[in-house]
Design an enzyme around this catalytic site. Structure first.
Site, PDB file in Angstrom:
ATOM      1  CE  LYS A  20      -2.780   0.629   3.706  1.00  0.00           C
ATOM      2  NZ  LYS A  20      -2.423   2.047   4.230  1.00  0.00           N
ATOM      3  N   GLY A  96      -4.335   8.393   6.402  1.00  0.00           N
ATOM      4  CA  GLY A  96      -3.300   9.285   6.767  1.00  0.00           C
ATOM      5  C   GLY A  96      -2.409   9.609   5.618  1.00  0.00           C
ATOM      6  NE  ARG A 124      -3.197   9.079  11.650  1.00  0.00           N
ATOM      7  CZ  ARG A 124      -3.003   8.255  10.905  1.00  0.00           C
ATOM      8  NH1 ARG A 124      -3.749   7.468  10.166  1.00  0.00           N
ATOM      9  NH2 ARG A 124      -1.658   7.758  10.880  1.00  0.00           N
ATOM     10  CB  SER A 169       8.363   9.188   7.754  1.00  0.00           C
ATOM     11  OG  SER A 169       7.296   8.221   7.525  1.00  0.00           O
ATOM     12  CG  ASP A 310       2.335   0.705   9.877  1.00  0.00           C
ATOM     13  OD1 ASP A 310       1.626   1.438  10.655  1.00  0.00           O
ATOM     14  OD2 ASP A 310       2.324   1.120   8.680  1.00  0.00           O
ATOM     15  CE  LYS A 337       1.665   4.501  12.478  1.00  0.00           C
ATOM     16  NZ  LYS A 337       2.202   4.931  11.093  1.00  0.00           N
ATOM     17  CE  LYS A 409      -7.063   3.684   7.502  1.00  0.00           C
ATOM     18  NZ  LYS A 409      -5.695   4.018   6.678  1.00  0.00           N
TER      19      LYS A 409
END
Length: 433
Positions: A20, A96, A124, A169, A310, A337, A409
């Protein structure tokens, strides 16, 4: 949707979904190139759809076409940012990456752009961009709490930019993708140690494949020549180590799992999952066409999550299955997150009999080997839901995962793949209350 997992080992052969992270980046670079490009082998997801949706508003023509791999799609893209005067509202869904990557690009359109979203994306952090807007006299307006909707009016000029490296990042990626298109040269600096530097490396690698070069003096210091242009072409998206992590973990806890479609020595930072699992005693072997994870006696260790946030949810499951104590450190950003993933994993696995203690920037996990069954929540977070599915393999009784539809998602086929790999579950509609 609620999924009730009956404890049963996973096993088999699976083609890993596409990355992704790379999919977002390849689509954006192709959309910025004047001319026609094709981006191949993308696994559909809500986040990828969000990026395509916003890029169309910015002027790219994006058409979904058939792909040579099952379960994948290709995109034909007629690229180029289009100038306009009319205000536009763009929906970033819950992505995001979409939001943070494309806010700087919106400043190239000449339009007033309003960014909207759903779920936790609304709140966020975006403060690093707000600080740049203020210093560059770019007009912006947020909701009362500083979140979405965000409306931005102005232009981006070449020069020196500074961002904190300990928030996300994604802000660096957004500027790095955009600054080479300006008429003059720019520089980008991190005011702190840059965390998740591998994701920035992924951005630079993708940009180079699309014809744009950035000089990295060291992590967090970038010299960017202006006046560059992205080149159209045909690009393939490789398999995703972030998603592979769930299946590699499953193979260590169940039956042999063989994964195809992964590129060894990838620019993806989450390839480190292979080294982490091996350090925990996991058996992962390289085969000519993939990686094989096999049942293993795992042991606790210390894991620095600064460059692989992650992976924290599924690593928490592996640590629970292991003997001894595992300490996950440098993971404070995991709280920012789709949900507070440190709290969510501690809360849900402890419901099942895990022994997890939260720290401000990490977790201490005392391995229990097994957990008992029970009802857990997915927290509207795809990685929480998938990690809990993996945890069902070490449960003594059924594990019900409420809100399991959130996998859409990033990995809409996840539950189908669970069934194909031997997972046993029943599905029922969740309550709206």
């Amino acid at each position: 949707m609620n999924i009730c997992m009956t404890p049963h080992p996973f096993g088999g052969v699976l083609a890993v979904p596409s990355s992704k992270s790379l999919g977002h980046r390849d689509l954006i670079c192709a959309a910025l190139a004047e001319g026609e490009s094709v981006v191949e082998h993308i696994s559909p997801s809500e986040d990828i759809e969000a990026t395509c949706r916003v890029l169309r508003h910015f002027g790219a023509q994006i058409e979904e076409i058939s792909d040579t791999l099952p379960g994948r799609v290709s995109y034909r893209i007629q690229g180029g940012i289009r100038q306009g005067r009319n205000p536009v509202t763009v929906d970033c869904g819950e992505s995001g990456s979409t939001l943070r990557f494309l806010i700087p690009l919106g400043l190239l359109t000449g339009r007033t752009v309003t960014y909207t979203g759903r779920g936790r994306l609304v709140s966020r952090p975006l403060q690093p961009y707000y600080a740049i807007f203020q210093s560059r006299h770019i007009a912006y307006q947020t909701a009362d709490d500083g979140g979405l909707p965000l409306t931005v009016t102005g232009t981006l000029s070449p020069g020196a930019y500074t961002l904190p490296g300990n928030v996300s990042s994604q802000f660096f990626t957004g500027l790095l993708l955009t600054l080479p298109l300006l008429t003059g040269d720019s520089a980008l600096y991190s005011s702190t140690t840059l965390e998740s530097a591998s994701y920035v490396g992924l951005t630079l690698d993708t940009m180079a494949r699309h014809g744009v070069q950035v000089e990295e003096e060291k992590p967090g210091v970038y010299q960017i020549a202006g006046g560059q242009s992205y080149q159209p072409g045909r690009y393939e998206v490789e398999g995703d180590y972030s998603q592979a992590a769930f299946w590699l973990a499953a193979g260590c806890l169940g039956h042999d799992v063989k994964l195809t479609g992964l590129r060894r020595h990838s620019a993806q930072g989450d390839e480190v999952i292979v080294d982490i699992i091996r350090r925990m005693g996991g058996r992962i072997t390289e085969e000519p066409d993939g990686l094989m994870a096999s049942p293993s006696a795992l042991k606790g260790t210390t894991i620095d999550a600064g460059d692989c946030p992650d992976l924290v949810p599924v690593l928490t499951v592996l640590a629970t299955a292991a003997s001894g104590t595992t300490h996950i450190v440098n993971a404070a950003r995991v709280r920012l997150k789709e949900c507070d993933r440190l709290h969510a994993m501690a809360e849900e696995l402890n419901k099942l009999g895990g022994r997890i203690t939260e720290e401000p920037d990490g977790l201490i996990i005392e391995g229990t080997g097994q957990v008992h069954g029970g009802c857990v929540q997915a927290w509207n977070d795809h990685r929480i839901a998938m990690s809990l599915a993996v945890a069902s393999q070490i449960a003594e009784g059924p594990v019900q995962i409420d809100g399991a539809e959130c996998v859409r998602k990033s990995y809409p086929r996840f539950w189908q793949d669970v069934a194909a790999m031997g997972g046993t579950y029943t599905e029922e509609a969740g309550s709206d209350e």
